[in-house]
Design a protein around this motif. Structure first.
Motif, PDB file in Angstrom:
ATOM      1  N   UNK A 115     -13.120 -54.842  53.748  1.00 37.93           N
ATOM      2  CA  UNK A 115     -12.651 -56.187  53.885  1.00 37.93           C
ATOM      3  C   UNK A 115     -14.158 -56.971  53.720  1.00 37.93           C
ATOM      4  N   UNK A 116     -15.035 -56.863  54.329  1.00 40.12           N
ATOM      5  CA  UNK A 116     -16.218 -57.311  54.497  1.00 40.12           C
ATOM      6  C   UNK A 116     -16.946 -57.023  53.107  1.00 40.12           C
ATOM      7  N   UNK A 117     -17.066 -55.957  52.620  1.00 43.13           N
ATOM      8  CA  UNK A 117     -18.089 -55.831  51.331  1.00 43.13           C
ATOM      9  C   UNK A 117     -17.246 -56.077  50.071  1.00 43.13           C
ATOM     10  N   UNK A 118     -16.162 -55.776  50.207  1.00 45.10           N
ATOM     11  CA  UNK A 118     -15.414 -56.065  48.682  1.00 45.10           C
ATOM     12  C   UNK A 118     -15.208 -57.384  48.162  1.00 45.10           C
ATOM     13  N   UNK A 119     -14.946 -57.983  47.021  1.00 44.62           N
ATOM     14  CA  UNK A 119     -14.785 -59.055  46.889  1.00 44.62           C
ATOM     15  C   UNK A 119     -13.719 -60.088  47.691  1.00 44.62           C
ATOM     16  N   UNK A 120     -13.849 -61.094  48.061  1.00 46.57           N
ATOM     17  CA  UNK A 120     -12.826 -61.987  48.954  1.00 46.57           C
ATOM     18  C   UNK A 120     -11.284 -61.517  48.504  1.00 46.57           C
ATOM     19  N   UNK A 121     -10.478 -61.203  49.508  1.00 46.09           N
ATOM     20  CA  UNK A 121      -9.111 -61.201  49.064  1.00 46.09           C
ATOM     21  C   UNK A 121      -8.640 -59.747  48.380  1.00 46.09           C
ATOM     22  N   UNK A 122      -9.657 -59.013  48.082  1.00 46.08           N
ATOM     23  CA  UNK A 122      -9.168 -57.759  47.587  1.00 46.08           C
ATOM     24  C   UNK A 122      -8.565 -56.872  48.612  1.00 46.08           C
ATOM     25  N   UNK A 123      -8.954 -56.549  49.705  1.00 48.20           N
ATOM     26  CA  UNK A 123      -8.229 -56.005  50.847  1.00 48.20           C
ATOM     27  C   UNK A 123      -7.690 -56.872  52.122  1.00 48.20           C
ATOM     28  N   UNK A 124      -6.730 -56.209  52.769  1.00 53.27           N
ATOM     29  CA  UNK A 124      -6.493 -56.726  54.065  1.00 53.27           C
ATOM     30  C   UNK A 124      -6.181 -55.673  55.094  1.00 53.27           C
ATOM     31  N   UNK A 125      -6.036 -56.177  56.116  1.00 55.06           N
ATOM     32  CA  UNK A 125      -5.537 -55.045  57.278  1.00 55.06           C
ATOM     33  C   UNK A 125      -4.137 -55.050  57.558  1.00 55.06           C
ATOM     34  N   UNK A 126      -3.236 -54.064  57.524  1.00 58.02           N
ATOM     35  CA  UNK A 126      -2.131 -54.285  57.960  1.00 58.02           C
ATOM     36  C   UNK A 126      -1.857 -54.104  59.269  1.00 58.02           C
ATOM     37  N   UNK A 127      -0.531 -54.203  59.917  1.00 60.23           N
ATOM     38  CA  UNK A 127      -0.220 -54.252  61.344  1.00 60.23           C
ATOM     39  C   UNK A 127      -0.568 -52.887  61.835  1.00 60.23           C
ATOM     40  N   UNK A 128      -0.783 -51.740  61.153  1.00 58.57           N
ATOM     41  CA  UNK A 128      -1.077 -50.555  61.784  1.00 58.57           C
ATOM     42  C   UNK A 128      -2.811 -50.518  61.918  1.00 58.57           C
ATOM     43  N   UNK A 129      -3.394 -51.515  61.386  1.00 60.08           N
ATOM     44  CA  UNK A 129      -5.006 -51.373  61.416  1.00 60.08           C
ATOM     45  C   UNK A 129      -5.419 -50.716  60.190  1.00 60.08           C
ATOM     46  N   UNK A 130      -4.642 -50.550  59.290  1.00 59.13           N
ATOM     47  CA  UNK A 130      -5.213 -49.738  57.925  1.00 59.13           C
ATOM     48  C   UNK A 130      -5.342 -50.624  56.832  1.00 59.13           C
ATOM     49  N   UNK A 140      -5.168 -54.138  46.622  1.00 61.22           N
ATOM     50  CA  UNK A 140      -4.265 -55.138  45.761  1.00 61.22           C
ATOM     51  C   UNK A 140      -3.180 -54.314  45.082  1.00 61.22           C
ATOM     52  N   UNK A 141      -2.055 -55.352  44.843  1.00 54.65           N
ATOM     53  CA  UNK A 141      -0.810 -54.511  44.212  1.00 54.65           C
ATOM     54  C   UNK A 141      -0.812 -54.389  42.867  1.00 54.65           C
ATOM     55  N   UNK A 142      -1.759 -55.302  42.081  1.00 55.93           N
ATOM     56  CA  UNK A 142      -1.845 -55.459  40.815  1.00 55.93           C
ATOM     57  C   UNK A 142      -3.115 -54.722  40.082  1.00 55.93           C
ATOM     58  N   UNK A 143      -3.163 -54.184  38.965  1.00 57.74           N
ATOM     59  CA  UNK A 143      -4.464 -53.473  38.335  1.00 57.74           C
ATOM     60  C   UNK A 143      -5.272 -54.586  38.309  1.00 57.74           C
ATOM     61  N   UNK A 144      -6.655 -54.162  38.370  1.00 58.53           N
ATOM     62  CA  UNK A 144      -7.884 -54.890  37.969  1.00 58.53           C
ATOM     63  C   UNK A 144      -8.487 -54.884  36.777  1.00 58.53           C
ATOM     64  N   UNK A 145      -9.141 -55.851  35.903  1.00 57.13           N
ATOM     65  CA  UNK A 145      -9.986 -55.624  35.165  1.00 57.13           C
ATOM     66  C   UNK A 145     -11.291 -55.500  35.352  1.00 57.13           C
ATOM     67  N   UNK A 146     -12.101 -54.241  35.256  1.00 54.11           N
ATOM     68  CA  UNK A 146     -13.295 -54.024  35.825  1.00 54.11           C
ATOM     69  C   UNK A 146     -14.350 -53.959  34.617  1.00 54.11           C
ATOM     70  N   UNK A 147     -15.680 -54.568  35.034  1.00 52.82           N
ATOM     71  CA  UNK A 147     -16.693 -53.979  34.069  1.00 52.82           C
ATOM     72  C   UNK A 147     -17.482 -52.832  34.927  1.00 52.82           C
ATOM     73  N   UNK A 148     -18.596 -52.267  34.228  1.00 53.89           N
ATOM     74  CA  UNK A 148     -19.240 -51.152  34.824  1.00 53.89           C
ATOM     75  C   UNK A 148     -19.868 -51.457  36.209  1.00 53.89           C
ATOM     76  N   UNK A 149     -20.127 -52.633  36.392  1.00 54.93           N
ATOM     77  CA  UNK A 149     -20.653 -53.019  37.620  1.00 54.93           C
ATOM     78  C   UNK A 149     -19.729 -53.320  38.994  1.00 54.93           C
TER      79      UNK A 149
END
Length: 369
Positions: free
Chosen positions: A304-319, A323-332
């Motif tokens: 949550x801290x290192x990835x781009x904002x909003x990409x990860x979240x913590x659920x009720x179990x602390x896991x 993201x639900x949808x695929x992402x388009x990525x460059x090599x970086x």
């Protein structure tokens, strides 16, 4: 640079892995991609200087394949024995100096037939110096190249104009920002120094291996920092698979050249047209689906801290939840994956409708090498 479409070629440092640059030049030449300028760091500066001084790609390849350890490295025994920790470097300057000067002579940047910029850093002030820029053209190319190859601890800094210069990779191993500032319509950058691959038992491999691994980590972090906010011009990032070759190994020369050719040819065929048509972005691009292996996730929240904002979240179990949808990525993109302490994050390639900007395999985290 205004007017006709043109591109700059940026060749990064990486020790002997940089022989992949020779294959990259061959792939570009075979497809009619002639760089308007080469910007080089360390071995990228050496190969770029050979190109700029008029060597053919075939001649550069022949010279590269003939390199032996004694042509570059000779322990500075007297300095090390007499001065110990005050010795300027582990290796003598003479073999590398003879190699560079034998190729380039005393020609200055102004006298070159092609445009070349060499990246170095003032070891005292820390200022980055790009030899070959306007006002910095009347310096012997051989001195600038030696300075750019002078990795601290291995080779002593080179004196130029009363100051002492070392490997520009200390500041930026892949100086694509300079190419962007010079107004080129596109950039092709060949990275052979940065790697997120997991090494094993580096701590037991001796000074050279530990120093090389430290350089890899620094190169990777700097590249992620600089390219993480990249917008324009379009950048074709070529990353030959050379991470398994030690930086100072001389027994893989043919394979390194061939891999540079393969990786560059694949990048051009997959994304070359997109780069020519684009106004920005990093290529090649691919579509991936990010997932978290719940059984491995320990709930630390680092993603949550290192990835781009909003990409990860913590659920009720602390896991962590991706993201639900695929992402388009460059090599970086996706560098955050390796920072998961339990390798619980994975990114799998998925077929993208109409995708034509080149594909690349996406790892599921660092792999031992």
């Amino acid at each position: 640079m205004s007017g006709a479409w043109s591109f700059a070629l940026v060749l990064g440092g990486g020790g002997m892995r940089g022989l992949a640059h020779v294959g990259a030049l061959r792939a570009l030449e075979a497809r009619g991609w002639e760089p308007a300028e080469v910007i080089g760091t360390s071995i990228g500066a050496l190969i770029g200087a050979a190109w700029a001084s008029g060597f053919t790609v075939r001649e550069i390849e022949s010279l590269s394949l003939s390199l032996r350890r004694r042509d570059v490295f000779a322990v500075a025994s007297a300095d090390v024995a007499l001065k110990r920790l005050r010795a300027p470097a582990l290796y003598s300057a003479e073999p590398l100096d003879d190699l560079v000067r034998g190729m380039l002579g005393d020609v200055t940047f102004r006298q070159l037939g092609r445009r070349l910029i060499v990246n170095s850093v003032d070891i005292n002030s820390g200022r980055q110096m790009f030899w070959g820029l306007p006002g910095l053209e009347d310096v012997p190319v051989a001195d600038a190249v030696f300075a750019s190859c002078a990795l601290p601890g291995f080779f002593e800094p080179r004196e130029i104009g009363g100051c002492y210069f070392a490997d520009g990779a200390l500041v930026d191993n892949l100086p694509v920002r300079l190419a962007a500032a010079r107004g080129y319509r596109a950039i092709v950058a060949v990275d052979v120094g940065a790697t997120s691959v997991l090494r094993a038992d580096v701590q037991e491999a001796g000074f050279a291996a530990i120093s090389a691994r430290a350089s890899e980590i620094v190169f990777q972090q700097a590249m992620e920092h600089h390219l993480g906010v990249w917008t324009a011009p379009p950048l074709l990032l070529v990353q030959p698979r050379v991470e398994h070759v030690p930086m100072f190994a001389f027994d893989h020369t043919r394979a390194l050249v061939d891999e540079g050719y393969r990786a560059t040819a694949a990048a051009l065929e997959g994304a070359g047209a997109a780069v020519r048509a684009a106004t920005g972005g990093i290529y090649p691009r691919r579509t991936v689906q990010i997932a978290v292996i719940r059984e491995r996730c320990i709930g630390c929240g680092a993603c949550v801290a290192i990835a781009p904002p909003g990409m990860f979240r913590m659920d009720g179990d602390g896991k962590a939840v991706g993201p639900d949808r695929p992402c388009e990525w460059s090599p970086i993109d996706g560098a955050f994956i390796r920072h998961c302490p339990t390798y619980a994050i994975m990114a799998r390639p998925v077929a993208a409708a109409g995708a034509s900007t080149g594909g690349a395999s996406t790892g599921t985290g660092p792999a031992p090498a």
